[in-house]
Design a protein around this motif. Structure first.
Motif, short mmCIF file in Angstrom:
data_model
loop_
_atom_site.label_atom_id
_atom_site.label_comp_id
_atom_site.label_asym_id
_atom_site.label_seq_id
_atom_site.Cartn_x
_atom_site.Cartn_y
_atom_site.Cartn_z
N ARG A 25 0.84 -1.21 0.00
CA ARG A 25 0.00 0.00 0.00
C ARG A 25 0.87 1.25 0.00
NH1 ARG A 25 -4.76 -1.17 4.21
NH2 ARG A 25 -5.47 0.88 3.50
N VAL A 26 1.55 1.45 -1.11
CA VAL A 26 2.50 2.55 -1.23
C VAL A 26 1.90 3.67 -2.08
CG1 VAL A 26 4.61 1.23 -0.89
CG2 VAL A 26 3.56 1.30 -3.15
N ASP A 27 2.39 4.85 -1.82
CA ASP A 27 2.01 6.00 -2.62
C ASP A 27 3.10 7.06 -2.43
OD1 ASP A 27 0.54 7.46 -4.37
OD2 ASP A 27 -0.99 8.08 -2.95
N HIS A 28 3.18 7.99 -3.32
CA HIS A 28 4.09 9.11 -3.10
C HIS A 28 3.51 10.35 -3.76
CE1 HIS A 28 5.30 8.59 -7.30
NE2 HIS A 28 6.06 9.66 -7.22
N GLU A 29 3.89 11.49 -3.22
CA GLU A 29 3.45 12.73 -3.83
C GLU A 29 4.27 12.94 -5.09
OE1 GLU A 29 2.17 17.16 -2.57
OE2 GLU A 29 2.48 15.57 -1.10
N LEU A 30 3.61 13.31 -6.19
CA LEU A 30 4.34 13.45 -7.44
C LEU A 30 5.39 14.55 -7.33
CD1 LEU A 30 1.76 13.13 -10.35
CD2 LEU A 30 3.01 11.36 -9.12
N ALA A 31 6.59 14.27 -7.89
CA ALA A 31 7.60 15.31 -8.04
C ALA A 31 7.08 16.31 -9.08
CB ALA A 31 8.91 14.69 -8.51
N PRO A 32 7.53 17.56 -9.00
CA PRO A 32 7.04 18.55 -9.99
C PRO A 32 7.21 18.09 -11.43
CG PRO A 32 8.23 19.65 -8.24
CD PRO A 32 8.39 18.18 -7.98
N PHE C 156 -6.52 -5.38 2.48
CA PHE C 156 -6.88 -4.00 2.82
C PHE C 156 -7.72 -3.95 4.09
CE2 PHE C 156 -5.81 -3.34 -1.62
CZ PHE C 156 -5.27 -2.07 -1.64
N GLY C 157 -7.91 -5.10 4.72
CA GLY C 157 -8.71 -5.15 5.94
C GLY C 157 -10.20 -5.16 5.66
N THR C 158 -10.58 -5.50 4.45
CA THR C 158 -11.99 -5.48 4.07
C THR C 158 -12.47 -6.90 3.83
OG1 THR C 158 -11.68 -3.32 3.03
CG2 THR C 158 -13.63 -4.58 2.36
N VAL C 159 -13.39 -7.34 4.67
CA VAL C 159 -13.90 -8.71 4.54
C VAL C 159 -15.35 -8.62 4.06
CG1 VAL C 159 -14.42 -10.85 5.75
CG2 VAL C 159 -12.35 -9.54 6.33
N ILE C 160 -15.59 -9.27 2.92
CA ILE C 160 -16.93 -9.27 2.33
C ILE C 160 -17.55 -10.64 2.62
CG2 ILE C 160 -18.23 -9.02 0.18
CD1 ILE C 160 -16.71 -6.49 1.01
N PRO C 161 -18.75 -10.66 3.19
CA PRO C 161 -19.39 -11.95 3.50
C PRO C 161 -19.55 -12.81 2.25
CG PRO C 161 -20.63 -10.13 4.47
CD PRO C 161 -19.57 -9.52 3.60
N ARG C 201 -11.05 7.89 -0.65
CA ARG C 201 -10.67 7.41 -1.99
C ARG C 201 -10.84 5.89 -2.09
NH1 ARG C 201 -4.56 7.43 -2.36
NH2 ARG C 201 -4.91 5.52 -1.23
N ASP C 202 -10.36 5.18 -1.07
CA ASP C 202 -10.39 3.71 -1.14
C ASP C 202 -11.81 3.15 -1.20
OD1 ASP C 202 -7.68 3.88 -1.12
OD2 ASP C 202 -7.37 2.83 0.78
N THR C 203 -12.76 3.86 -0.59
CA THR C 203 -14.15 3.36 -0.67
C THR C 203 -14.69 3.49 -2.09
OG1 THR C 203 -15.23 5.49 -0.14
CG2 THR C 203 -14.61 4.07 1.73
#
Lengths: 118, 115, 219
Positions: A25-32, C156-161, C201-203
């Protein structure tokens, strides 16, 4: 299908269903420059100089090694350069000279080593 | 030969429609995604080749064939894309978990056959 | 070599191809500047167009999607229009589709949970959510979301029945998808603004469920 046939017919980005590790679950803020590269892609598509589909195709054409090692926007800008050469809009020599010019603008100290791959 | 794809769907007489204006498939049609292996560029992932599904919806508006667009063709005859519903068990024989799993994907009509 | 700081996820140690690494930035940054300037010199594109497009990109964040979802929760007529035509309903709220994509809004119900992915690249509802997170563009999510979505969701910690269908939409052409999450119980008295604060966003990608107490803070 033989291995070489499969190398030709499976695009390196076509990975749906392949085995892969846990979600990172990675992300980064875009460089300019990355944001600028994204804006450039959109503007090139607006003018249909490079449409979205050509951009996808151009990235695929970089091949598996570059796709695996370059970052997302690195792939985009290299693909754009290749497509622009192919279309006769830019020449490799022209781009090389402009890159030298851009690099020379950077103040000493900020960029005191040659730019490029280590 | 009668060719219904030339006529406006509401039955207006005398109006000839352009190629591609009338969708070839309708919602509910059972279809198969073709098994073919183009080189260069495609937008139908390999994991879906040959899989059977059902047309859930016609995507409007029609678009240019994206395989051709990938080589710089920005114009040409527009074709329809369809939202195809495919059960997960059709795609993965060993699909884990509930059988109530499905996939949806947009497929250009050049990649679909009626079954 | 020019160095830049990036908002790296501190839990992620090894090198990663999607994430810019400062050691390698210089060369490609120079290339981007050079390509852009050459095209501007040749009058094929305008510098003002690039500046404007950066402003467009900066103005698109998940807060827009949250506003759309909250409106759909609060206004059944809007919800119906949104499900019938995602793009035109978003346009009612002033959200333009600068990339000329269509939008299908996928409603989560007690019977169906939707998840979106792009296995071939990184298609994403950018006009309404902004740019996608790195994990959405990386192999593990793209490869596995279509073959083992329940395991991916669990990570992601989301469990769907089991009795709920998990339905995955793989974007491949000009349609983009947005998930309309289920409205959490106990929010009957919430204002639209309070509802929007629950929508992350994830939802809207479908990897998380909207819930009281897990939304964005500061709203």
């Amino acid at each position: 299908m033989s291995e070489t046939e499969s190398l030709v017919t499976r695009l390196p980005n076509d990975i749906g269903g392949l085995p892969a590790g846990p979600i990172q679950r990675v992300d980064h803020e875009l460089a300019p420059w990355e944001k600028c590269c994204h804006a450039l892609a959109d503007v090139l598509d607006f003018h249909k100089i490079i449409n979205t589909e050509e951009k996808r195709c151009g990235v695929e054409a970089l091949g598996a090694e570059m796709i695996g090692k370059l970052t997302y926007y690195e792939r985009w800008i290299v693909a754009f350069a290749n497509i622009l050469f192919r279309k006769g809009i830019l020449t490799p020599g022209e781009l090389a000279r402009k890159m030298d010019e851009v690099q020379a603008r950077w103040p000493a100290g900020v960029n005191d080593e040659p730019a490029g791959r280590p | 030969m009668h060719d219904s794809s030339r006529e406006a769907p509401d039955g207006q007489v005398g109006i000839v429609l352009a190629w591609g204006e009338v969708p070839v498939f309708r919602p509910g049609d059972p279809v198969r995604i073709l098994t073919r292996y183009p080189v260069g560029h495609y937008r139908v992932p390999i994991y879906l080749r040959g899989k059977r599904g059902m047309v859930e919806a016609v995507v409007e508006p029609a678009g240019i064939d994206n395989e051709e667009e990938g080589y710089g063709r920005n114009a040409g005859i527009k074709l329809h894309y369809y939202r195809i519903a495919i059960p997960m068990t059709e795609i993965w024989s060993d699909y884990q978990g509930s059988h109530r799993g499905g996939l949806r994907v947009e497929v250009c009509e050049t990649w679909l056959e009626r079954i | 070599m020019r160095r830049r700081q990036h908002g790296h996820d501190g839990t992620h140690e090894h090198a990663h191809p999607e994430i810019s690494e400062s050691e390698r930035l210089g060369y490609f940054e120079i290339m981007e500047t050079a390509v852009r300037e050459l095209l501007i010199e040749k009058r094929l594109i305008g510098a003002d167009e690039i500046r404007r497009q950066i402003e467009v990109l900066d103005s698109r964040t998940p807060a827009l999607g949250a506003k759309v979802v909250a409106r759909a929760w609060a206004d059944p007529d809007f919800r119906a229009r949104l499900l019938a035509n995602g793009r035109s309903a978003c346009e009612e709220l002033g959200i333009s589709f600068y990339d000329d994509t269509s939008l299908i809004v996928l409603e989560n119900t007690e019977k169906v949970h939707n998840l979106i992915v792009c296995t071939l690249c990184s298609c994403y509802p950018r006009p309404v959510l902004g740019l996608p997170p790195d994990w959405y563009k990386l192999k593990p999510y793209r490869a596995r979301a279509v073959s083992e979505p329940r395991s991916v969701l669990a990570e992601f910690g989301t469990v769907i029945p089991d009795e709920v269908e998990v339905r995955v939409s793989d974007s491949t052409a000009m349609v983009r998808y947005l998930v309309l999450p289920r409205r959490p119980e106990g929010t009957e008295d919430y204002s639209e603004q309070q509802l929007a604060a629950l929508v992350t966003r994830d939802t809207m990608i479908g990897v998380a469920l909207a819930a009281i107490g897990t939304g964005r803070t500061g709203l």
